[in-house]
Design an enzyme around this catalytic site. Structure first.
Site, PDB file in Angstrom:
ATOM      1  N   ASP A  20      -0.874   5.760  10.276  1.00  0.00           N
ATOM      2  CA  ASP A  20      -1.221   6.803  11.512  1.00  0.00           C
ATOM      3  C   ASP A  20      -0.593   6.812  12.655  1.00  0.00           C
ATOM      4  OD1 ASP A  20      -3.448   7.985  12.004  1.00  0.00           O
ATOM      5  OD2 ASP A  20      -4.865   6.144  12.113  1.00  0.00           O
TER       6      ASP A  20
ATOM      7  N   ASP B 206      -1.549  13.258   9.864  1.00  0.00           N
ATOM      8  CA  ASP B 206      -0.941  12.432  10.625  1.00  0.00           C
ATOM      9  C   ASP B 206      -1.200  10.780   9.868  1.00  0.00           C
ATOM     10  OD1 ASP B 206      -3.450  12.727  11.822  1.00  0.00           O
ATOM     11  OD2 ASP B 206      -2.427  11.350  13.021  1.00  0.00           O
ATOM     12  N   GLU B 207      -1.241  11.467   9.127  1.00  0.00           N
ATOM     13  CA  GLU B 207      -2.461   9.574   7.985  1.00  0.00           C
ATOM     14  C   GLU B 207      -1.885   9.906   6.306  1.00  0.00           C
ATOM     15  OE1 GLU B 207      -6.318  10.100   8.278  1.00  0.00           O
ATOM     16  OE2 GLU B 207      -6.482   7.816   8.059  1.00  0.00           O
TER      17      GLU B 207
END
Lengths: 367, 358
Positions: B9, B103-104
Site C-alpha cells: 500500500d 496504489d494497493e
C-alpha cells in the site's frame, strides 16, 4: 365526533389499513387514517395515493358524527396495547382526538379531513363477482414472478386479462413467468387487459381469504376496486403495454420430466445452500430415470443430490437460479410436476400434472 | 499449505507523487482534491493529517483546520502512469497480483522462488525497488492470508514493514481491535461494542451461530477473522462491479430543473467512459442496474437504483426517474450529483449468467 367501540372491532380493520399507509410519506396527511362517523357507522380510510383501503364498521355506539384524520401508526399501536375487550371511547375535542379506555388516556394530534385525498370514480367500469378463494388462489399462484423496481415499470405489477369466460393472471420479471387461469363467465364483449401494481396485488392477497365469500371486482379505465365484507380496496392501474407473453411460452420441448414436487423442492433447497449467494445457480443433470442437482460457490464448497424421476430422453445439463425453481414448487398444489425442456439455453415449461392450467416458464442460466 | 501473502500500500500515494515531482512541497501540509473549494480531499500528506485533515473531507473544512494547506488538483493520468510502474514491479515477484486500487495490491508469493521463497525478503526488496525506481514509499504487510496482510501493512505505516509469521497469528490477533477487521465500519463496530466486544479475543468467545444470527453472513467472516483465518484467494482479475461518474458543483444546484440539466452532462461523461472501455451493454458487458447518487448541501447523501437489463447504454431519460424520486417534492440545494451502472456479479465469463425471456 364521538364514538364508543370495542378494542377488537377497531383493531381488526385498522391493521390492514395501517399496512396500506406507508411510513415514509411526503404529505403528512398520508400517514394518517381518515375516520368518518355518520349516524350508525364509522368509516376508516388509509391510502398511499396508489392504493386505498376503506373499512366500514357498524358495531359501535355513535354519540356525535364528524370527520377527522389521526396518525395511523400511533392509533394502531395504542389499540394493540390496550387490554383485550377494552371499551374504547374516541372523541374529537378541538383539534385533538381524545382516546380513553378504562384508566388509560391518550390525546392524538389530528389533521382536517378535507386534506385527505380521495380516489375519483372511473366511468366506463364493469363488475365481476368471484369467490374470494378463487381470486386469492389466482393472485397468490402468480404474484411471486412480478418484477421489483424494474425500469420496465409495466413489469412491476400483475397483468389481469379478462375474456368472456376466463380471467387470466400473468406476471414476469423478464427471467421467469407465471400464468394462472380462472374460468368464470364475465359476459364481456371485448377482452380487457389491466396491470395491477405490485403493492395493490400484495394488499389484495392479504385481504382475501380462503372462503367462498364473495368479492366484487369493479374494473375501470384507471382503477380496480375490490369490495369484500366490510372492506373496499382500490388500486390505481399501471398504464403501459404488458409484453406479449404468448411469445415466450415455449412450444415443442421434446424432453419431459415428471417429478415428485416435494422431493424436487427438497433437493433444490438442500443444494441451494451451497450455491453462490447472489447468483444462486444450480446445475441440473438429467439422465434416464434420474435427476442430479449440483451446486458450488466461490469458496469451493459443493453440494450434490439425486432423485428418481420419470424421464427417458437424452442426457441434458442445464443451469437455473434455484430460487426461481423453488418459487414454482411452492405454488404448485399437485403432488407431481411436469417439466418440459428442449435444450440448455432454452426456457423450461413447468406445470402441475393435475387439472389446473397454470403454467410457469423459467429461463436457464448459462453454465 | 500455508500461504504467503504480501499486501502493499503506497503511503499517501497522490501526495507522494506530487512531492516527488516538486520537492519544494516536501514537509508541507498538502492535499490533493477538487480545488474549487467545494470538492473533497482525495489524499493528503502526513503533515496535513497532523492538522486533522482526512481523505474524503470537504476541502472547505480541510482549509478551516489547516489554513496554510497547500491544495493541488488531482492529476489522474500522472498517478495512473506511476501506478502502472508500481504494478509492473510487483508482477516481477509473482504473477498473482490482485490490484485493489491504483496504489494497493495483494500478492500471493507462496510459489515464488525469489529470495529462497522468503516473503519477508521479497517485501523488503519490493519496498526498496519502489523507493529507488519510483521515488515513493510503500508499506507492506506479510502474513498467511489477505486479511492479516492488510492489517499488517497498516501496522507500521508510513514506510513500514510488518511480518506476521504463521506461529505469531494467534498473538497478533488477540489484542486486535475489531475496528481493524475487514468489513467492520463504524456501524458494525458500534454493534460489537454494545455486545461488549472490543478486541478479537473477546470476539472469539462468540459462537459462529450466535454471530450469524446477529450479523448475517458477515457473522461467519467475523468468526473466522477473530481466529486470524481468511481463505479468500488472491484473484488476478476481478470482474468490474460498476462504472460511474460524479461531480461536485461549484455552485449548488438549487432546483430539480437544474439537476435535470446537469444530469444530461453526466450521462454524456458516462457514455464517454464506457465507450473508452468498450462497454456497450451487449454480451459480456451486459448491465444489471442503474443508479443515481445525490448529495444535498447538508451532506446528506442518497442513492437509488433500478434494474437495467437492456443491451444498450442507458440514456438521460432512464436516469431521470431515479433523480426525481431522490430529489423528492421539497426543493433543496444539491452539491453533488453522480450516476452510473452496475454489472451483474458473475458477468465476464458468461457462466452463471441469467438468460432473459425477452
Amino acid at each position: 365526533m364521538k364514538i364508543r367501540i370495542s378494542r377488537e372491532s377497531l383493531l381488526e380493520p385498522l391493521q390492514p389499513i395501517a399496512g396500506v399507509v406507508e411510513k415514509k410519506q411526503t404529505m403528512p396527511v398520508l400517514s394518517n387514517v381518515l375516520m368518518a362517523v355518520d349516524d350508525d357507522a364509522l368509516t376508516l380510510t388509509g391510502t398511499n395515493m396508489e392504493v386505498e383501503l376503506v373499512a366500514t364498521l357498524t358495531d359501535l355506539e355513535v354519540s356525535q358524527t364528524g370527520r377527522v384524520t389521526v396518525p395511523a401508526r400511533k392509533l394502531v399501536d395504542i389499540c394493540r396495547s390496550l387490554p383485550e375487550a377494552a371499551d374504547v371511547t374516541l372523541a374529537l375535542e378541538g383539534d385533538r382526538m381524545k382516546i380513553s379506555a378504562g384508566a388509560s388516556q391518550f390525546t392524538l394530534a389530528t389533521l382536517p379531513a378535507d386534506h385527505f385525498p380521495n380516489v375519483e370514480d372511473d366511468e366506463d367500469s364493469f363488475t365481476l363477482n368471484l369467490e374470494q378463494r378463487e381470486f386469492h388462489s389466482l393472485l397468490s399462484s402468480t404474484a411471486f414472478a412480478m418484477a421489483q423496481q424494474d425500469v420496465r415499470y409495466y413489469l412491476n405489477g400483475l397483468l389481469l386479462e379478462i375474456g368472456d369466460d376466463n380471467m387470466r393472471a400473468v406476471a414476469t420479471d423478464g427471467h421467469r413467468l407465471a400464468m394462472g387461469n380462472l374460468p368464470t363467465p364475465t359476459y364481456l364483449d371485448t377482452p380487457r387487459q389491466i396491470i395491477v401494481p405490485r403493492k395493490g396485488v400484495q394488499e389484495l392477497i392479504r385481504l382475501l381469504d380462503d372462503s367462498e365469500d364473495p368479492v366484487a371486482l369493479t374494473i375501470g379505465s384507471s382503477h380496480i376496486r375490490a369490495t369484500l365484507g366490510a372492506y373496499t380496496f382500490t388500486s390505481k392501474l399501471i398504464e403501459g403495454r404488458f409484453p406479449d407473453y404468448n411469445r415466450v411460452i415455449p412450444q415443442g420441448g421434446d424432453k419431459t420430466v415428471i417429478a415428485d414436487r416435494e422431493t424436487l423442492k427438497s433437493i433444490l433447497q438442500r443444494a441451494g445452500i451451497l450455491s453462490h449467494e447472489n447468483i444462486r445457480g444450480v446445475r441440473l443433470e438429467l439422465e434416464p430415470g434420474q435427476l442430479h442437482v449440483y451446486a458450488n460457490n466461490p469458496d469451493q464448497e459443493q453440494a450434490e443430490d439425486t432423485m428418481s424421476v420419470a424421464y427417458d430422453g437424452e442426457p441434458l445439463q442445464i443451469g437455473f437460479n434455484v430460487g426461481y425453481l423453488i418459487d414454482v414448487m411452492n405454488v404448485i398444489r399437485e403432488d407431481q410436476v411436469r417439466i418440459v425442456l428442449s435444450g440448455s439455453n432454452a426456457s423450461a415449461l413447468i406445470e402441475s400434472t393435475g387439472t389446473d392450467d397454470n403454467l410457469y416458464v423459467v429461463m436457464p442460466m448459462r453454465l | 499449505m500455508v500461504r504467503k501473502i504480501i499486501h502493499c500500500d503506497a503511503d499517501c500515494f497522490y501526495a507522494a507523487v506530487e512531492i516527488r515531482d516538486n520537492p519544494q512541497l516536501a514537509g508541507l501540509p498538502i492535499a490533493i482534491g477538487g480545488t474549487s473549494g467545494r470538492g473533497v480531499v482525495a489524499t493528503c500528506s502526513y503533515e496535513a493529517r497532523a492538522f486533522g485533515v482526512r481523505s474524503a473531507m470537504p476541502v472547505s473544512e480541510a482549509l478551516r483546520l489547516c489554513p496554510h494547506l497547500e491544495l493541488l488538483s488531482t492529476d489522474m493520468p500522472r498517478y495512473q502512469a506511476v501506478s502502472k510502474q508500481l504494478m509492473n514491479i510487483l508482477r516481477e515477484f509473482t504473477h498473482l497480483v490482485e490490484p485493489l486500487s491504483l496504489d494497493e495490491a495483494y500478492l500471493d508469493v507462496s510459489g515464488s522462488e525469489h529470495y529462497q521463497g522468503s516473503a519477508t525478503l521479497m517485501a523488503r526488496a519490493i519496498r526498496e525497488r519502489v523507493r529507488q525506481e519510483l521515488g515513493i514509499t510503500v508499506s507492506a504487510g506479510v502474513a498467511p492470508n489477505k486479511f492479516l496482510a492488510k492489517v499488517a501493512s497498516d501496522w507500521n505505516k508510513p514506510d513500514g514493514l510488518c511480518v506476521v509469521a504463521p506461529e505469531d497469528v494467534a498473538d497478533f490477533v488477540t489484542d486486535l481491535p475489531v475496528e481493524k477487521l475487514v468489513g467492520v465500519g463504524p456501524r458494525t463496530a458500534e454493534r460489537l461494542h454494545e455486545l461488549g466486544i472490543q478486541t478479537c479475543e473477546q470476539l472469539r468467545e462468540w459462537s459462529e451461530m450466535a454471530l450469524r444470527e446477529r450479523f448475517g453472513r458477515h457473522g461467519a467472516r467475523l468468526f473466522s477473522m477473530a481466529r486470524g483465518e481468511d481463505d479468500r484467494p488472491v484473484a488476478i482479475s476481478r470482474p468490474r462491479k460498476s462504472i460511474s461518474v460524479e461531480t461536485t458543483y461549484n455552485r449548488n444546484l438549487e432546483t430539480l430543473a437544474q439537476c435535470q440539466s446537469a444530469l444530461e452532462g453526466l450521462v454524456a461523461d458516462l457514455h464517454r467512459r464506457m465507450g473508452r472501455k468498450g462497454i456497450d451493454g451487449t454480451g459480456a458487458t451486459a448491465m444489471e442496474k442503474l443508479f443515481v447518487k445525490l448529495r444535498f448541501a447538508d451532506f446528506e447523501t442518497h442513492t437509488r437504483e433500478s434494474l437495467w437489463r437492456q443491451p444498450q447504454l442507458p440514456g438521460t431519460g432512464d436516469f431521470l426517474p431515479l433523480l426525481e424520486t431522490l430529489y423528492g417534492d421539497v426543493p433543496r440545494p444539491v452539491r453533488l450529483l453522480g450516476l452510473g451502472v452496475r454489472f451483474p456479479v458473475a458477468s465476464g465469463r458468461g457462466a452463471g449468467y441469467q438468460l432473459s425471456l425477452f
